[in-house]
Design a protein around this motif. Structure first.
Motif, PDB file in Angstrom:
ATOM      1  N   MET A   3       0.515  -1.472  -0.368  1.00  0.00           N
ATOM      2  CA  MET A   3       0.115  -0.404  -0.075  1.00  0.00           C
ATOM      3  C   MET A   3       0.758   0.866   0.449  1.00  0.00           C
ATOM      4  O   MET A   3       0.739   2.427  -0.368  1.00  0.00           O
ATOM      5  N   VAL A   4       1.634   1.033   0.922  1.00  0.00           N
ATOM      6  CA  VAL A   4       2.836   2.329   0.849  1.00  0.00           C
ATOM      7  C   VAL A   4       3.644   2.446  -0.107  1.00  0.00           C
ATOM      8  O   VAL A   4       3.772   4.145  -0.757  1.00  0.00           O
ATOM      9  N   ASN A   5       3.754   1.550  -1.419  1.00  0.00           N
ATOM     10  CA  ASN A   5       4.356   1.772  -2.406  1.00  0.00           C
ATOM     11  C   ASN A   5       3.440   2.681  -3.475  1.00  0.00           C
ATOM     12  O   ASN A   5       3.768   3.006  -4.540  1.00  0.00           O
ATOM     13  N   ARG A   6       1.980   2.684  -3.453  1.00  0.00           N
ATOM     14  CA  ARG A   6       0.709   3.203  -4.649  1.00  0.00           C
ATOM     15  C   ARG A   6       0.612   5.122  -4.010  1.00  0.00           C
ATOM     16  O   ARG A   6       0.354   5.656  -4.695  1.00  0.00           O
ATOM     17  N   VAL A  64       3.703   6.676  -2.495  1.00  0.00           N
ATOM     18  CA  VAL A  64       4.919   7.365  -3.192  1.00  0.00           C
ATOM     19  C   VAL A  64       4.222   7.884  -3.844  1.00  0.00           C
ATOM     20  O   VAL A  64       4.640   9.017  -4.352  1.00  0.00           O
ATOM     21  N   PRO A  65       3.944   7.030  -4.989  1.00  0.00           N
ATOM     22  CA  PRO A  65       4.172   8.070  -6.387  1.00  0.00           C
ATOM     23  C   PRO A  65       2.940   8.906  -6.752  1.00  0.00           C
ATOM     24  O   PRO A  65       2.981  10.266  -7.159  1.00  0.00           O
ATOM     25  N   PHE A  66       2.350   8.512  -6.108  1.00  0.00           N
ATOM     26  CA  PHE A  66       0.670   9.331  -6.015  1.00  0.00           C
ATOM     27  C   PHE A  66       0.949  11.009  -5.551  1.00  0.00           C
ATOM     28  O   PHE A  66       1.104  11.605  -5.943  1.00  0.00           O
ATOM     29  N   VAL A  67       1.731  10.371  -4.598  1.00  0.00           N
ATOM     30  CA  VAL A  67       1.870  12.308  -3.272  1.00  0.00           C
ATOM     31  C   VAL A  67       3.648  12.897  -4.938  1.00  0.00           C
ATOM     32  O   VAL A  67       3.394  14.126  -4.348  1.00  0.00           O
ATOM     33  N   LEU A  68       3.988  11.767  -5.001  1.00  0.00           N
ATOM     34  CA  LEU A  68       5.162  12.910  -5.886  1.00  0.00           C
ATOM     35  C   LEU A  68       5.158  13.350  -7.143  1.00  0.00           C
ATOM     36  O   LEU A  68       5.098  14.880  -7.637  1.00  0.00           O
TER      37      LEU A  68
END
Length: 92
Positions: free
Chosen positions: A1-4, A6-10
């Motif tokens: 879930m964290v992997n999804r 991080v790209p969204f926040v970036l």
């Protein structure tokens, strides 16, 4: 879930930074407008500097001798010396 997340926040951060660059205080249109204002102010300063230099020269001439005082009195006040005749010519 964290992997999804991080790209969204970036991506969100990238969008915010791009929005500031194009529409914010440091945007290209804003910088261009400010550069135009600076150029206009430089031109106004140059004109003011020229007027100041002319006035300083005139003040120095007035301090240096009476010739300039007499010329000013003749041009601005219509002074004439004794036994002189004042003639005014109107240009057409």
């Amino acid at each position: 879930m964290v992997n999804r997340i991080v790209p969204f926040v970036l991506v969100i951060l990238l969008v915010v930074i791009q929005a500031q660059m194009w529409f914010g205080r440091g945007s290209l249109p804003n910088v261009t407008a400010l550069e135009r204002k600076v150029e206009a102010q430089h031109a106004a300063n140059a004109k003011a500097r020229l007027v100041n230099d002319q006035l300083a020269s005139e003040v120095e001439d007035l301090r240096a001798g009476l010739g300039m005082v007499e010329e000013k009195a003749r041009m601005e006040l219509g002074m004439v010396r004794p036994n002189e005749i004042f003639v005014q010519v109107n240009p057409r």
